[in-house]
Design a protein around this motif. Structure first.
Motif, short mmCIF file in Angstrom:
data_model
loop_
_atom_site.label_atom_id
_atom_site.label_comp_id
_atom_site.label_asym_id
_atom_site.label_seq_id
_atom_site.Cartn_x
_atom_site.Cartn_y
_atom_site.Cartn_z
N ALA A 1 0.86 -1.18 -0.05
CA ALA A 1 0.04 0.16 0.07
C ALA A 1 0.87 1.18 0.07
N PHE A 2 1.98 1.24 0.70
CA PHE A 2 2.68 2.66 1.01
C PHE A 2 3.46 2.70 -0.52
N ASN A 3 4.05 1.41 -1.03
CA ASN A 3 4.87 1.50 -2.41
C ASN A 3 3.97 2.26 -3.40
N ALA A 4 2.72 1.69 -3.34
CA ALA A 4 1.89 2.44 -4.34
C ALA A 4 1.66 3.57 -4.02
N GLN A 5 1.54 4.07 -2.90
CA GLN A 5 1.16 5.57 -2.60
C GLN A 5 2.30 6.29 -3.12
N LEU A 6 3.55 5.68 -2.83
CA LEU A 6 4.96 6.63 -3.42
C LEU A 6 5.52 6.21 -4.51
N ALA A 7 4.76 5.67 -5.27
CA ALA A 7 5.25 5.02 -6.36
C ALA A 7 6.12 6.11 -7.29
N PRO A 8 5.81 7.38 -7.61
CA PRO A 8 6.58 8.36 -8.55
C PRO A 8 7.76 8.79 -7.47
N ALA A 9 7.92 8.98 -5.93
CA ALA A 9 8.83 9.22 -5.29
C ALA A 9 10.06 8.09 -5.06
N ASN A 10 9.51 6.88 -5.25
CA ASN A 10 10.24 5.72 -4.81
C ASN A 10 10.54 5.18 -6.29
N ALA A 11 10.51 5.59 -7.27
CA ALA A 11 10.90 5.23 -8.69
C ALA A 11 12.42 4.73 -8.55
N GLY A 12 12.85 3.62 -8.75
CA GLY A 12 14.53 3.42 -8.78
C GLY A 12 14.75 3.14 -7.27
N GLY A 13 14.09 3.38 -6.27
CA GLY A 13 14.75 3.28 -4.93
C GLY A 13 14.41 2.05 -4.33
N ALA A 14 14.77 1.95 -3.02
CA ALA A 14 14.61 0.62 -2.25
C ALA A 14 13.09 0.43 -1.92
N PRO A 15 12.68 -0.75 -1.57
CA PRO A 15 11.22 -0.62 -1.06
C PRO A 15 11.34 -0.28 0.25
N MET A 16 10.04 -0.11 0.81
CA MET A 16 9.93 0.69 2.16
C MET A 16 9.89 -0.39 3.03
N GLY A 17 10.76 -0.40 4.02
CA GLY A 17 11.06 -1.29 4.92
C GLY A 17 9.71 -1.70 5.89
N MET A 18 9.68 -2.95 5.81
CA MET A 18 8.32 -3.60 6.47
C MET A 18 8.56 -3.36 7.97
N SER A 19 9.70 -3.39 8.49
CA SER A 19 9.88 -3.15 9.96
C SER A 19 9.98 -2.00 10.42
N LYS A 20 9.60 -0.96 9.55
CA LYS A 20 9.34 0.37 10.02
C LYS A 20 7.95 1.08 10.11
N LEU A 21 6.91 0.08 9.75
CA LEU A 21 5.58 0.34 9.53
C LEU A 21 5.00 0.40 10.97
N ILE A 22 4.03 1.32 11.27
CA ILE A 22 3.57 1.40 12.62
C ILE A 22 2.12 1.52 12.27
N THR A 23 1.25 0.56 13.03
CA THR A 23 -0.17 0.85 12.97
C THR A 23 -0.66 1.18 14.38
N VAL A 24 -1.77 1.96 14.45
CA VAL A 24 -2.44 2.37 15.61
C VAL A 24 -3.96 2.00 15.18
N ALA A 25 -4.52 1.06 16.15
CA ALA A 25 -5.86 0.70 16.02
C ALA A 25 -6.53 0.93 17.36
N CYS A 26 -7.81 1.44 17.02
CA CYS A 26 -8.69 1.91 18.23
C CYS A 26 -10.12 1.19 17.70
N ALA A 27 -11.05 1.34 18.80
CA ALA A 27 -12.09 0.59 18.59
C ALA A 27 -12.85 1.25 17.78
N LYS A 28 -13.70 0.77 16.71
CA LYS A 28 -14.59 1.47 15.78
C LYS A 28 -15.80 1.71 16.17
N GLY A 29 -16.24 3.02 15.79
CA GLY A 29 -17.31 3.56 16.13
C GLY A 29 -17.58 5.00 15.68
#
Length: 222
Positions: A194-222
């Motif tokens: 998802a992030f690589n798709a979002q950053l496609a122009p900026a990431n052209a020719g670059g390394a994949p975004m590191g999976m170990s750097k992704l952070i998620t925040v989850a709260c109860a839906k409502g």
């Protein structure tokens, strides 16, 4: 090294913007940064990110050379103010290397505020707050973000201790975690794609975004 030629952390992919000009380099990380992030909440809404970037000792030494204007051996916030401003101004075109999503939608940030540099125990740290363009209900959708350089010029790594915390005002039950391959490989790959798709122009020719750097925040839906 003269003050006007000092390299500061403000670059596009392969280029460093200095107070005296622009210098381009390639291939591998030239600056190492450890990140700590506080997710900001207000009245049940996520309002932004408060970031602390701690630089490596070599970048620190190069950056502070000549900045102790009164010669007291202490690099006060006032003496580092110009360097902090150059960092913030230079990173504007590169989204401050901070990319976020609410569910499938990219999150928009406003201009940074409350930024300053601190020199402590021989190491330089940059503090700044990225407010969201508008508050978002924490229960509307999971919040996901990454601090990274798609060109891999800067190596960003979440701090080992408390890489992400939630501010006061977070709804009860909200959690935050760094996604790693070992813990959650399927979720990590989904977020990376998802992030690589979002950053496609900026990431052209670059390394994949590191999976170990992704952070998620989850709260109860409502």
């Amino acid at each position: 090294m003269a003050f006007m030629n000092r390299i500061v952390l403000a670059m596009s992919g392969f280029c460093l913007v200095t107070i005296g000009g622009t210098h381009c380099l390639r291939a591998h990380p030239h600056v190492w940064v450890q990140t700590e992030t506080t997710v900001l909440f207000d009245k049940g809404n996520i309002t932004g990110l408060q970031e602390k970037w701690t630089f490596d000792e070599y970048y620190t030494a190069m950056s502070i050379e000549g900045l102790d204007k009164n010669g007291d051996g202490v690099y006060a916030r006032e003496e580092l103010q110009e360097l902090a401003q150059v960092n913030i101004d230079g990173m504007k075109d590169f989204d401050y290397f901070t990319y976020a999503k609410f569910g499938k939608d990219a999150a928009k940030f406003g201009p940074p505020k409350d930024y300053y540099l601190e020199h402590k125990n021989g190491i330089l740290s940059l503090f700044f707050t990225l407010p969201l363009a508008g508050p978002v209900n924490a229960g509307a959708s999971d919040f996901e973000f990454i601090v990274d350089d798609p060109s891999f010029f800067i190596a960003f790594t979440p701090a080992e201790k408390s890489p992400v915390v939630l501010s006061a005002g977070a709804p009860k039950g909200c959690t935050a975690k760094v996604v790693t391959n070992a813990k959650d490989e399927a979720e990590a790959k989904r977020l990376q794609d998802a992030f690589n798709a979002q950053l496609a122009p900026a990431n052209a020719g670059g390394a994949p975004m590191g999976m170990s750097k992704l952070i998620t925040v989850a709260c109860a839906k409502g």
